[in-house]
Design a protein around this motif. Sequence first.
Motif, PDB file in Angstrom:
ATOM      1  N   TRP A  64       0.520  -4.541   2.082  1.00 54.99           N
ATOM      2  CA  TRP A  64       0.089  -3.592   1.057  1.00 54.99           C
ATOM      3  C   TRP A  64      -1.313  -3.951   0.591  1.00 54.99           C
ATOM      4  CZ3 TRP A  64      -1.486  -4.240  -3.951  1.00 54.99           C
ATOM      5  CH2 TRP A  64      -1.529  -3.090  -4.760  1.00 54.99           C
TER       6      TRP A  64
ATOM      7  N   THR B   5      -2.293   4.769   5.702  1.00 54.13           N
ATOM      8  CA  THR B   5      -0.926   4.273   5.608  1.00 54.13           C
ATOM      9  C   THR B   5      -0.108   4.730   6.811  1.00 54.13           C
ATOM     10  OG1 THR B   5      -0.943   4.199   3.191  1.00 54.13           O
ATOM     11  CG2 THR B   5       1.204   4.383   4.270  1.00 54.13           C
TER      12      THR B   5
ATOM     13  N   THR C 118       0.330  -0.270   4.204  1.00 57.66           N
ATOM     14  CA  THR C 118       0.447   0.652   3.075  1.00 57.66           C
ATOM     15  C   THR C 118      -0.796   0.517   2.217  1.00 57.66           C
ATOM     16  OG1 THR C 118       2.852   0.407   3.073  1.00 57.66           O
ATOM     17  CG2 THR C 118       1.838   1.360   1.106  1.00 57.66           C
TER      18      THR C 118
END
Length: 122
Positions: free
Chosen positions: A10, A90, A119
């Motif tokens: 992330w 993403t 992400t």
Amino acid sequence: VQLQASGGGWVQAGGSLRLSCAASGRPISRYAMGWFRQAPGKEREFVAAIDWSGETTNYADSVKGRFTISRDNAKNTAYLQMNSLKPEDTAVYYCARSFRAEATSAGLFNYWGQGTLVTVSS
């Protein structure tokens, strides 16, 4: 050939990640390597490819100037440096090895890794 992709995670928009694709079983040195991605609800798309020598690279228009593909044949590994990441990046990213020295089309890649999730939050 087994391909192990890693490095996903992330990150906030504008950030960077470096993906790695480690190959085992057979060397990658004679073959093109590529990265592809698949976002939720979308088809898999080409991201970047590099020829056997590392001298020729190709990129999707959407990542040009932000992503860099590279390889280290001595380590049997390919990389994807991703900078200035955007939410639209993403996806699950897959590395692949071609059966040709140069390739960009997914149909020319016959070995695929399991994918690593990237992400990017806005």
